[in-house]
Design a protein around this motif. Structure first.
Motif, PDB file in Angstrom:
ATOM      1  N   LYS A  34       0.846  -1.238  -0.218  1.00 36.13           N
ATOM      2  CA  LYS A  34       0.040  -0.043  -0.063  1.00 36.13           C
ATOM      3  C   LYS A  34       0.948   1.405   0.038  1.00 36.13           C
ATOM      4  O   LYS A  34       1.925   1.419   0.717  1.00 36.13           O
ATOM      5  CB  LYS A  34      -0.810   0.018   1.422  1.00 36.13           C
ATOM      6  N   LEU A  35       0.648   2.349  -0.592  1.00 34.64           N
ATOM      7  CA  LEU A  35       1.660   3.320  -0.789  1.00 34.64           C
ATOM      8  C   LEU A  35       0.545   4.767  -0.260  1.00 34.64           C
ATOM      9  O   LEU A  35      -0.399   4.845  -0.858  1.00 34.64           O
ATOM     10  CB  LEU A  35       1.855   3.852  -2.395  1.00 34.64           C
ATOM     11  N   SER A  36       1.164   5.218   0.813  1.00 32.52           N
ATOM     12  CA  SER A  36       0.398   6.277   1.310  1.00 32.52           C
ATOM     13  C   SER A  36       1.360   7.429   1.102  1.00 32.52           C
ATOM     14  O   SER A  36       2.610   7.484   0.964  1.00 32.52           O
ATOM     15  CB  SER A  36       0.193   6.286   2.769  1.00 32.52           C
ATOM     16  N   GLN A  79      -0.497  11.210  -9.772  1.00 33.13           N
ATOM     17  CA  GLN A  79       0.616  10.686 -10.415  1.00 33.13           C
ATOM     18  C   GLN A  79       0.987   9.363  -9.775  1.00 33.13           C
ATOM     19  O   GLN A  79       1.405   8.288 -10.704  1.00 33.13           O
ATOM     20  CB  GLN A  79       1.850  11.510 -10.801  1.00 33.13           C
ATOM     21  N   LEU A  80       1.010   9.123  -8.529  1.00 32.54           N
ATOM     22  CA  LEU A  80       1.399   8.197  -7.836  1.00 32.54           C
ATOM     23  C   LEU A  80       0.515   7.038  -7.714  1.00 32.54           C
ATOM     24  O   LEU A  80       0.620   5.864  -7.629  1.00 32.54           O
ATOM     25  CB  LEU A  80       1.671   8.349  -6.470  1.00 32.54           C
ATOM     26  N   GLY A  81      -0.914   7.220  -8.042  1.00 33.76           N
ATOM     27  CA  GLY A  81      -1.852   6.423  -8.084  1.00 33.76           C
ATOM     28  C   GLY A  81      -2.225   6.101  -6.701  1.00 33.76           C
ATOM     29  O   GLY A  81      -2.946   5.098  -6.383  1.00 33.76           O
ATOM     30  N   ALA A  82      -2.024   6.966  -5.813  1.00 34.46           N
ATOM     31  CA  ALA A  82      -2.437   6.702  -4.280  1.00 34.46           C
ATOM     32  C   ALA A  82      -3.910   6.997  -4.328  1.00 34.46           C
ATOM     33  O   ALA A  82      -4.421   7.859  -4.439  1.00 34.46           O
ATOM     34  CB  ALA A  82      -1.628   7.553  -3.415  1.00 34.46           C
ATOM     35  N   ALA A  83      -4.488   5.758  -3.340  1.00 35.90           N
ATOM     36  CA  ALA A  83      -5.986   5.974  -3.226  1.00 35.90           C
ATOM     37  C   ALA A  83      -6.249   7.016  -2.197  1.00 35.90           C
ATOM     38  O   ALA A  83      -5.602   7.748  -1.467  1.00 35.90           O
ATOM     39  CB  ALA A  83      -6.182   4.860  -2.264  1.00 35.90           C
ATOM     40  N   GLN A  84      -7.491   7.478  -2.457  1.00 35.90           N
ATOM     41  CA  GLN A  84      -8.018   8.947  -1.626  1.00 35.90           C
ATOM     42  C   GLN A  84      -7.570   8.676  -0.222  1.00 35.90           C
ATOM     43  O   GLN A  84      -7.337   9.523   0.652  1.00 35.90           O
ATOM     44  CB  GLN A  84      -9.343   9.102  -2.077  1.00 35.90           C
ATOM     45  N   ALA A  85      -8.109   7.430   0.287  1.00 36.83           N
ATOM     46  CA  ALA A  85      -7.843   7.143   1.751  1.00 36.83           C
ATOM     47  C   ALA A  85      -6.497   6.859   2.351  1.00 36.83           C
ATOM     48  O   ALA A  85      -6.358   7.473   3.543  1.00 36.83           O
ATOM     49  CB  ALA A  85      -8.580   5.764   2.149  1.00 36.83           C
ATOM     50  N   ASN A  86      -5.558   7.136   1.487  1.00 36.42           N
ATOM     51  CA  ASN A  86      -3.968   7.142   1.725  1.00 36.42           C
ATOM     52  C   ASN A  86      -3.543   8.264   1.515  1.00 36.42           C
ATOM     53  O   ASN A  86      -2.301   8.520   1.239  1.00 36.42           O
ATOM     54  CB  ASN A  86      -3.412   5.934   0.881  1.00 36.42           C
ATOM     55  N   ARG A  87      -4.284   9.420   1.356  1.00 37.53           N
ATOM     56  CA  ARG A  87      -3.523  10.819   1.120  1.00 37.53           C
ATOM     57  C   ARG A  87      -3.655  11.703   2.339  1.00 37.53           C
ATOM     58  O   ARG A  87      -4.752  11.931   2.808  1.00 37.53           O
ATOM     59  CB  ARG A  87      -4.216  11.482   0.045  1.00 37.53           C
ATOM     60  N   TRP A  88      -2.544  12.149   2.881  1.00 35.11           N
ATOM     61  CA  TRP A  88      -2.731  12.909   4.001  1.00 35.11           C
ATOM     62  C   TRP A  88      -2.066  14.361   3.894  1.00 35.11           C
ATOM     63  O   TRP A  88      -0.884  14.529   3.688  1.00 35.11           O
ATOM     64  CB  TRP A  88      -1.892  12.357   5.185  1.00 35.11           C
ATOM     65  N   MET A  89      -2.720  15.451   4.366  1.00 39.44           N
ATOM     66  CA  MET A  89      -2.278  16.788   4.563  1.00 39.44           C
ATOM     67  C   MET A  89      -2.503  17.240   5.873  1.00 39.44           C
ATOM     68  O   MET A  89      -3.903  17.028   6.226  1.00 39.44           O
ATOM     69  CB  MET A  89      -2.932  17.597   3.563  1.00 39.44           C
ATOM     70  N   VAL A  90      -1.562  17.493   6.527  1.00 39.60           N
ATOM     71  CA  VAL A  90      -1.748  17.643   8.065  1.00 39.60           C
ATOM     72  C   VAL A  90      -0.858  18.894   8.441  1.00 39.60           C
ATOM     73  O   VAL A  90      -0.034  19.363   7.602  1.00 39.60           O
ATOM     74  CB  VAL A  90      -1.315  16.537   9.117  1.00 39.60           C
ATOM     75  N   TRP A  91      -1.459  19.421   9.554  1.00 40.69           N
ATOM     76  CA  TRP A  91      -0.773  20.634   9.952  1.00 40.69           C
ATOM     77  C   TRP A  91       0.253  20.255  10.961  1.00 40.69           C
ATOM     78  O   TRP A  91      -0.163  19.335  11.647  1.00 40.69           O
ATOM     79  CB  TRP A  91      -1.607  21.868  10.483  1.00 40.69           C
ATOM     80  N   GLY A  92       1.526  21.010  10.923  1.00 44.97           N
ATOM     81  CA  GLY A  92       2.246  20.669  12.250  1.00 44.97           C
ATOM     82  C   GLY A  92       3.951  20.668  11.622  1.00 44.97           C
ATOM     83  O   GLY A  92       4.111  21.250  10.985  1.00 44.97           O
ATOM     84  N   ALA A  93       4.672  20.026  12.323  1.00 46.23           N
ATOM     85  CA  ALA A  93       6.090  20.059  12.056  1.00 46.23           C
ATOM     86  C   ALA A  93       6.471  18.662  11.290  1.00 46.23           C
ATOM     87  O   ALA A  93       5.790  17.598  11.913  1.00 46.23           O
ATOM     88  CB  ALA A  93       6.909  20.131  13.407  1.00 46.23           C
ATOM     89  N   PRO A  94       6.752  18.887  10.247  1.00 51.92           N
ATOM     90  CA  PRO A  94       7.248  17.724   9.255  1.00 51.92           C
ATOM     91  C   PRO A  94       7.685  16.530  10.123  1.00 51.92           C
ATOM     92  O   PRO A  94       7.073  15.263   9.929  1.00 51.92           O
ATOM     93  CB  PRO A  94       7.972  18.249   8.133  1.00 51.92           C
ATOM     94  N   LYS A  95       8.932  16.670  10.821  1.00 48.04           N
ATOM     95  CA  LYS A  95       9.554  15.803  11.408  1.00 48.04           C
ATOM     96  C   LYS A  95       8.545  14.824  12.365  1.00 48.04           C
ATOM     97  O   LYS A  95       8.711  13.682  12.645  1.00 48.04           O
ATOM     98  CB  LYS A  95      10.713  15.925  12.138  1.00 48.04           C
ATOM     99  N   GLN A  96       7.848  15.602  13.183  1.00 49.14           N
ATOM    100  CA  GLN A  96       6.963  14.874  13.915  1.00 49.14           C
ATOM    101  C   GLN A  96       5.741  14.071  13.286  1.00 49.14           C
ATOM    102  O   GLN A  96       5.243  13.266  13.731  1.00 49.14           O
ATOM    103  CB  GLN A  96       6.263  15.909  15.073  1.00 49.14           C
ATOM    104  N   GLU A  97       5.066  14.851  12.582  1.00 48.81           N
ATOM    105  CA  GLU A  97       3.726  14.420  11.945  1.00 48.81           C
ATOM    106  C   GLU A  97       4.053  13.102  10.963  1.00 48.81           C
ATOM    107  O   GLU A  97       3.054  12.299  10.822  1.00 48.81           O
ATOM    108  CB  GLU A  97       3.098  15.440  10.990  1.00 48.81           C
ATOM    109  N   ILE A  98       4.966  13.215  10.626  1.00 48.84           N
ATOM    110  CA  ILE A  98       5.623  12.199   9.493  1.00 48.84           C
ATOM    111  C   ILE A  98       5.721  10.794  10.353  1.00 48.84           C
ATOM    112  O   ILE A  98       4.970   9.605  10.013  1.00 48.84           O
ATOM    113  CB  ILE A  98       6.842  12.221   8.589  1.00 48.84           C
ATOM    114  N   VAL A  99       6.266  10.830  11.654  1.00 47.48           N
ATOM    115  CA  VAL A  99       6.638   9.780  12.452  1.00 47.48           C
ATOM    116  C   VAL A  99       5.239   9.507  12.928  1.00 47.48           C
ATOM    117  O   VAL A  99       4.969   8.320  13.081  1.00 47.48           O
ATOM    118  CB  VAL A  99       7.641   9.981  13.484  1.00 47.48           C
TER     119      VAL A  99
END
Ligand code: AMP
Length: 147
Positions: A34-36, A79-99
């Motif tokens: 699965k690709l998010s 372009q990646l063909g990522a499913a809608q449910a696997n797309r995440w846009m969030v507010w915050g600090a990248p290093k924390q939110e990614i983890v």
């Protein structure tokens, strides 16, 4: 090493982002994983209301910036063909939110660029360095050479 089942690509729209995205896509295909995809909004002020975090609806500069970010994100995710449910846009600090997202969604491989907007002069940018340090899963930092 077992097959990866859930790969998370962190995108920041920097110059070499396509290279990083392509590697994540290839890996997802190879492992049939699965690709998010995540983009952390760290340069748009977060609207603050009594009801918590909401997307601003007024036609102001914050709204336009957000719309532009959403459009860029959609293009990459499409372009990646990522499913809608696997797309995440969030507010915050990248290093924390990614983890944080990786843990919550049981990601077993995070793919980042070795450097992006914050680390142009570095071998390993600050986000990649921090994700490598704090993630509970494998992290692949795609080596991006400075022009
Ligand atoms: P940097 O720390 O800016 O050198 O970025 C290194 C890598 O971290 C980038 O190539 C992206 O993969 C990831 N990254 C940086 N900023 C963000 C962000 N705002 N949202 C998602 N990923 C990011």
């Amino acid at each position: 090493m077992g097959a990866y089942q859930h790969i998370l690509l962190a995108v920041d729209y920097s110059e070499h982002g396509n290279q990083v995205a392509q590697r994540a896509k290839n890996l997802a295909e190879k492992y049939q994983a699965k690709l998010s995809v995540i983009h952390v909004l760290d340069n748009i002020p977060m609207p603050d209301t009594g009801y918590g975090t909401v997307i601003p609806l007024d036609k102001d500069s914050g709204y336009e910036l957000l719309e532009a970010e959403k459009a860029k994100f959609k293009l990459i995710a499409d372009q990646l063909g990522a499913a809608q449910a696997n797309r995440w846009m969030v507010w915050g600090a990248p290093k924390q939110e990614i983890v944080r997202l990786a843990e919550r969604e049981h990601v077993d491989l995070i793919v980042v660029g070795s450097h992006g907007r914050h680390g142009l002069s570095l071998l390993l940018g600050s986000t990649a360095n921090s994700v490598l340090h704090y993630a509970g899963c494998d992290v692949m930092a795609i080596r991006l050479l400075n022009d």
